[in-house]
Design a protein around this motif. Structure first.
Motif, PDB file in Angstrom:
ATOM      1  N   ILE A  83      -4.722  -5.524   7.813  1.00  0.00           N
ATOM      2  CA  ILE A  83      -4.477  -4.081   7.900  1.00  0.00           C
ATOM      3  C   ILE A  83      -4.673  -3.418   6.536  1.00  0.00           C
ATOM      4  O   ILE A  83      -5.258  -2.333   6.436  1.00  0.00           O
ATOM      5  CB  ILE A  83      -3.052  -3.808   8.441  1.00  0.00           C
ATOM      6  CG1 ILE A  83      -2.949  -4.248   9.912  1.00  0.00           C
ATOM      7  CG2 ILE A  83      -2.680  -2.330   8.304  1.00  0.00           C
ATOM      8  CD1 ILE A  83      -1.527  -4.258  10.464  1.00  0.00           C
ATOM      9  N   THR A  84      -4.227  -4.082   5.472  1.00  0.00           N
ATOM     10  CA  THR A  84      -4.326  -3.482   4.132  1.00  0.00           C
ATOM     11  C   THR A  84      -5.753  -3.458   3.598  1.00  0.00           C
ATOM     12  O   THR A  84      -6.012  -2.883   2.541  1.00  0.00           O
ATOM     13  CB  THR A  84      -3.416  -4.206   3.115  1.00  0.00           C
ATOM     14  OG1 THR A  84      -3.786  -5.595   3.061  1.00  0.00           O
ATOM     15  CG2 THR A  84      -1.957  -4.077   3.480  1.00  0.00           C
ATOM     16  N   PRO A  95       3.723  -2.911  15.059  1.00  0.00           N
ATOM     17  CA  PRO A  95       3.057  -1.679  14.628  1.00  0.00           C
ATOM     18  C   PRO A  95       3.065  -0.613  15.726  1.00  0.00           C
ATOM     19  O   PRO A  95       3.068  -0.930  16.915  1.00  0.00           O
ATOM     20  CB  PRO A  95       1.624  -2.141  14.315  1.00  0.00           C
ATOM     21  CG  PRO A  95       1.426  -3.376  15.119  1.00  0.00           C
ATOM     22  CD  PRO A  95       2.776  -4.041  15.188  1.00  0.00           C
ATOM     23  N   VAL A  96       3.054   0.653  15.304  1.00  0.00           N
ATOM     24  CA  VAL A  96       2.921   1.772  16.244  1.00  0.00           C
ATOM     25  C   VAL A  96       1.445   1.884  16.622  1.00  0.00           C
ATOM     26  O   VAL A  96       0.583   2.027  15.731  1.00  0.00           O
ATOM     27  CB  VAL A  96       3.400   3.098  15.593  1.00  0.00           C
ATOM     28  CG1 VAL A  96       3.156   4.278  16.538  1.00  0.00           C
ATOM     29  CG2 VAL A  96       4.858   2.987  15.207  1.00  0.00           C
ATOM     30  N   VAL A  97       1.133   1.782  17.914  1.00  0.00           N
ATOM     31  CA  VAL A  97      -0.278   1.741  18.324  1.00  0.00           C
ATOM     32  C   VAL A  97      -0.654   2.918  19.234  1.00  0.00           C
ATOM     33  O   VAL A  97      -1.721   2.942  19.819  1.00  0.00           O
ATOM     34  CB  VAL A  97      -0.629   0.401  19.018  1.00  0.00           C
ATOM     35  CG1 VAL A  97      -0.544  -0.751  18.045  1.00  0.00           C
ATOM     36  CG2 VAL A  97       0.267   0.151  20.233  1.00  0.00           C
ATOM     37  N   ALA A 124       1.225  -1.144   8.037  1.00  0.00           N
ATOM     38  CA  ALA A 124       1.181  -2.303   7.123  1.00  0.00           C
ATOM     39  C   ALA A 124       2.608  -2.671   6.724  1.00  0.00           C
ATOM     40  O   ALA A 124       2.995  -3.852   6.759  1.00  0.00           O
ATOM     41  CB  ALA A 124       0.339  -1.992   5.895  1.00  0.00           C
ATOM     42  N   HIS A 125       3.403  -1.664   6.356  1.00  0.00           N
ATOM     43  CA  HIS A 125       4.791  -1.935   5.944  1.00  0.00           C
ATOM     44  C   HIS A 125       5.651  -2.374   7.125  1.00  0.00           C
ATOM     45  O   HIS A 125       6.536  -3.221   6.963  1.00  0.00           O
ATOM     46  CB  HIS A 125       5.383  -0.701   5.252  1.00  0.00           C
ATOM     47  CG  HIS A 125       4.862  -0.507   3.862  1.00  0.00           C
ATOM     48  ND1 HIS A 125       5.353  -1.181   2.773  1.00  0.00           N
ATOM     49  CD2 HIS A 125       3.842   0.258   3.394  1.00  0.00           C
ATOM     50  CE1 HIS A 125       4.693  -0.822   1.682  1.00  0.00           C
ATOM     51  NE2 HIS A 125       3.762   0.051   2.031  1.00  0.00           N
ATOM     52  N   ARG A 126       5.386  -1.831   8.312  1.00  0.00           N
ATOM     53  CA  ARG A 126       6.132  -2.273   9.494  1.00  0.00           C
ATOM     54  C   ARG A 126       5.882  -3.764   9.750  1.00  0.00           C
ATOM     55  O   ARG A 126       6.813  -4.544   9.946  1.00  0.00           O
ATOM     56  CB  ARG A 126       5.716  -1.453  10.731  1.00  0.00           C
ATOM     57  CG  ARG A 126       6.294  -0.047  10.780  1.00  0.00           C
ATOM     58  CD  ARG A 126       5.851   0.683  12.042  1.00  0.00           C
ATOM     59  NE  ARG A 126       6.442   0.100  13.241  1.00  0.00           N
ATOM     60  CZ  ARG A 126       7.620   0.466  13.750  1.00  0.00           C
ATOM     61  NH1 ARG A 126       8.330   1.417  13.170  1.00  0.00           N
ATOM     62  NH2 ARG A 126       8.090  -0.118  14.849  1.00  0.00           N
ATOM     63  N   VAL A 127       4.614  -4.156   9.730  1.00  0.00           N
ATOM     64  CA  VAL A 127       4.264  -5.561   9.967  1.00  0.00           C
ATOM     65  C   VAL A 127       4.887  -6.447   8.891  1.00  0.00           C
ATOM     66  O   VAL A 127       5.454  -7.510   9.179  1.00  0.00           O
ATOM     67  CB  VAL A 127       2.720  -5.742  10.011  1.00  0.00           C
ATOM     68  CG1 VAL A 127       2.347  -7.224   9.943  1.00  0.00           C
ATOM     69  CG2 VAL A 127       2.141  -5.100  11.278  1.00  0.00           C
ATOM     70  N   PRO A 182       0.828  -1.206   0.000  1.00  0.00           N
ATOM     71  CA  PRO A 182       0.000   0.000   0.000  1.00  0.00           C
ATOM     72  C   PRO A 182       0.866   1.261   0.000  1.00  0.00           C
ATOM     73  O   PRO A 182       1.965   1.273   0.555  1.00  0.00           O
ATOM     74  CB  PRO A 182      -0.792  -0.120   1.312  1.00  0.00           C
ATOM     75  CG  PRO A 182       0.029  -1.018   2.183  1.00  0.00           C
ATOM     76  CD  PRO A 182       0.711  -1.971   1.260  1.00  0.00           C
ATOM     77  N   GLY A 183       0.358   2.324  -0.668  1.00  0.00           N
ATOM     78  CA  GLY A 183       1.059   3.605  -0.667  1.00  0.00           C
ATOM     79  C   GLY A 183       2.238   3.680  -1.602  1.00  0.00           C
ATOM     80  O   GLY A 183       2.970   4.674  -1.609  1.00  0.00           O
ATOM     81  N   CYS A 184       2.447   2.619  -2.422  1.00  0.00           N
ATOM     82  CA  CYS A 184       3.611   2.592  -3.319  1.00  0.00           C
ATOM     83  C   CYS A 184       3.259   2.980  -4.754  1.00  0.00           C
ATOM     84  O   CYS A 184       4.092   2.862  -5.658  1.00  0.00           O
ATOM     85  CB  CYS A 184       4.260   1.206  -3.316  1.00  0.00           C
ATOM     86  SG  CYS A 184       5.036   0.798  -1.737  1.00  0.00           S
TER      87      CYS A 184
END
Length: 734
Positions: free
Chosen positions: A690-691, A508-510, A499-502, A353-355
């Motif tokens: 998440i995606t 993930p940052v929560v 999503a990219h972190r996972v 995502p986001g790419c």
């Protein structure tokens, strides 16, 4: 404890609980003693319908909380003898076409003879005011079918078959039902949806088929392979198949080996030596999967190798001018993807995502259309097709609708009648299973271009195969571009960032994000309660989202307190509760109401314009107890009717498993992640969930469980050989 054997006759008023698998039922009956109180009966009542008079054999007993009860061992239906009983029986919705109003008219006219008239002289129904000949015929036909089904059901109940399956068996074989069940019970597993080997095996035992019968062992081998395809495998190594079959069948290895050899000789399965984990081993396929795998490889290689060209203009295009004409700058990898799609016959575009996958696809479609190319867009699900339409401004359809699949599963478009398209773009290609991919690639005309777009890091398809991963495998002749650069705007999204972190194995940052939250709870029961509160109250209050339309609960698994099954029940009560005067229909352990969010759980080519397919979502918009049908408005904006006997094709979709959510996007997803789902917690599972979110993700559960999901890379590859068949030394031209 229950007492001595007794017989109880009563009218079944309502079913409060029914377990389709075991037959255990809890119901309320009216014994007709005039007190107005209903008696609770429990036990083997599966198949009895509200409104029926039933004669139950069993024992009286009591329950510490619910008081006096009757424990049912078995029952038979009896036709009511009183006017009141006949009125209630006919008005119950049991006979299609007769509701309470018409029942009242029939009973008022014929009195205690009403049932005899319907049975012996249905033409006399025309005497009833406002009941025409057309309706009379329908009622007579429905009565006859009900009688025939009852006869089959009485036989099938004796061999342990539930009502819904009995109805399916009757529809499949009609008056041959009992003969087929007695003589060829294992046919049921392949002919009747909802009956697997285990159910057929119980029936076979009841009708006297020996435990070591070749008929049983061959059916068990095919069932083992079918289970493997249900888990995503296209084949099983021979030794694995034999080992699994022995466990299921509980017979000697020698018998299984002999019967497998016979199955191969009879072409019931295919045996081929293939590379598995670096060594050549015998692999066993069910025939359709073997044919499909060879066909997909052959057709992709054919498309790549043809000298035909339906978009010749791009062979000599000035790319600098073309990209300038687009009016927006593309990153280098995006430019490479545009060139590949428009100059090579088959190409793959992948990335997270986001790419910039979406913008790249829009650029490809704009350039192709500018040169007058016929562009066809498709995606595996209705939601994904809608999103592709919005993105490109060109109509996108589901793959099923594009190919115009017909009853039986054949497509209107295939190799002999290809799609009239110069460029075929398929989004969410990670969802393409082997059988659907085969239908698709066969329909692409020689010289046309096929672009597969998807995120290879997501879960593989629900059906068998790993088509996108195999096409991208090392040594594949299919060119591809992987987008990895996250654009600045996307970097501001907590959903995209996490999503990219996972996906890269980071937690993930929560905290501190406006669109990504964690409600920490440890126990699965707490997670379920919190999930309902978050969906029904907290998110709508804070973000103004509609709980039913905008929020989707995605669970790692179906079972357990925080699984999709249990969550559906509690979410339905919170969002679509029972209301006095509004109709509902119980089927097995589920209750369907108008407003329910539902999903189809099998491919049914006979429904809708081009079939309704596993994973199709919709909302119940109508429920007619007289015509005995329920209407669903699907996410493809089609109204589809279901007879009450077909409701096992639907399940509630307030919550669904992450696997079933593939290809769909929702404004918000809520993900319960608990240690009770430990074995399912894998990186690509959480990443896929998440995606699915466009704007907002809420995790509910334990930090330990989330950590397990992030750390666990996942199970090994599925047993597929498409990558092997695509390598140049493995050319297949059949």
């Amino acid at each position: 404890m229950p007492g001595e054997g007794s017989v109880l006759e009563a009218v079944l008023e309502r079913i409060t609980f029914a377990n389709e698998e075991t037959g255990y039922t809890v119901a309320k009956v009216d014994t007709g003693r005039g007190s107005g109180d209903l008696l609770t009966v429990v036990g083997a009542l599966l198949g009895a319908q509200p409104g029926e008079s039933i004669r139950m054999r069993g024992r009286w007993g009591s329950h510490p909380q619910y008081g006096k009860q009757f424990f049912v061992d078995d029952y038979t239906t009896v036709l009511p003898a009183t006017i009141q009983g006949i009125r209630r029986y006919l008005g119950s919705g049991l006979i299609k076409g007769i509701g309470p109003v018409l029942a009242d008219k029939i009973v008022t006219h014929f009195g205690v003879d009403a049932l005899d008239v319907i049975e012996q002289a249905p033409e006399r129904l025309i005497e009833v005011p406002k009941l025409g000949p057309k309706r009379t015929k329908l009622i007579a036909a429905a009565w006859e079918e009900q009688k025939a089904i009852k006869e089959v059901m009485i036989f099938l109940q004796g061999v342990g078959v539930s009502t819904s399956l009995a109805v399916r068996i009757y529809k499949q074989y009609t008056d041959r039902s009992i003969d087929v069940v007695r003589q060829e019970p294992y046919r049921l597993a392949s002919d009747v949806w909802g009956i697997g080997f285990r159910t057929a095996d119980v029936i076979a035992k009841a009708v006297g088929i020996p435990h070591d019968s070749p008929q049983r062992i061959k059916a068990g081998l095919q069932f083992t392979l079918s289970e493997a395809t249900g888990n995503g495998n296209c084949f099983l190594p021979e030794q694995s198949l034999i080992g699994e079959a022995i466990k299921i069948l509980q017979v000697d290895a020698g018998l299984v080996i002999d019967c497998l050899a016979e199955l191969v000789d009879e072409e019931g399965v295919v045996r081929e030596v293939l590379p598995v984990d670096g060594e050549d081993v015998p692999a066993i396929y069910l025939v359709p999967f073997h044919r499909a795998e060879i066909s997909v490889a052959g057709q992709l290689l054919r498309l790549l190798g043809t000298s035909d060209e339906r978009m010749p203009a791009f062979g000599s295009v000035d790319w600098t001018r073309a990209f300038a004409w687009l009016g927006a700058s593309l990153e280098a990898k995006q430019e490479e993807a545009v060139k590949l799609a428009l100059t090579r016959k088959v190409a793959v575009l992948t990335g997270g995502p986001g790419c910039g996958k979406s913008f790249t696809v829009r650029s490809i479609v704009r350039l192709a259309a500018a040169k007058g190319a016929k562009v066809v867009l498709a995606a595996p699900t209705g939601r994904a097709a809608k999103r592709l339409t919005e993105l490109t401004g060109h109509e996108a359809r589901t793959v099923h609708r594009l190919l115009e699949l017909k009853p039986g599963g054949d497509a209107a478009f295939d190799r002999d009648r290809p799609l009239d398209a110069d460029l075929v773009v398929v989004d969410e290609a990670s969802m393409l299973d082997l059988l659907l991919a085969n239908k698709l690639v066969k329909a692409v005309a020689p010289g046309a271009h096929l672009l597969l777009v998807g995120d290879v890091d997501q879960l593989p398809s629900v059906g068998a195969g790993e088509v996108l991963r195999d096409v991208l495998a090392q040594g594949s002749p299919v060119p591809n571009v992987r987008l990895t650069h996250i654009f600045r705007q996307a970097q501001q999204s907590g959903v995209v960032t996490n999503a990219h972190r996972v996906n890269s194995g980071e937690y993930p940052v929560v905290q501190g994000l406006p669109d990504f939250f964690l409600f920490p709870v440890e126990e699965a029961e707490e997670a379920a309660t919190m999930t309902v509160d978050v969906v029904a109250r907290r998110i709508p209050a804070k973000f103004g989202l509609n709980a039913r339309r905008d929020i989707q609960v995605l669970a790692p698994m179906h079972r357990g307190p925080a699984g999709a099954g249990a969550l559906n029940a509690v979410l339905q009560e919170a969002l679509t509760p029972a209301r006095e005067g509004l109709p509902e229909r119980r089927f097995g352990g589920r209750v369907f109401r108008v407003g329910d969010k539902v999903t189809q759980i099998r491919n049914n080519y006979d429904k809708g314009v081009n079939g309704v397919f596993n994973g199709t979502l919709g909302v119940v918009t109508g429920l007619d107890t007289v015509e005995q049908k329920l209407t669903v408005r699907t996410d493809e904006d089609e109204d589809v009717d279901y007879e009450f006997g077909e409701l096992d094709e639907l399940t509630h979709a307030y919550a669904m498993t992450i696997h079933r959510s593939q290809g769909s996007e929702y404004p918000c997803v809520v993900i319960p992640v608990t240690t009770s789902a430990w074995m399912m917690l894998q990186r690509n599972l959480l990443y896929t969930a998440i995606t699915r979110a466009k704007k907002l993700v809420v995790l509910v559960g334990s930090r330990k469980a989330i950590g397990q999901a992030v750390r666990t890379v996942g199970a090994g590859r599925r047993h597929t050989a498409l990558d092997h068949r695509l390598r140049p030394r493995s050319v297949h031209l059949s």
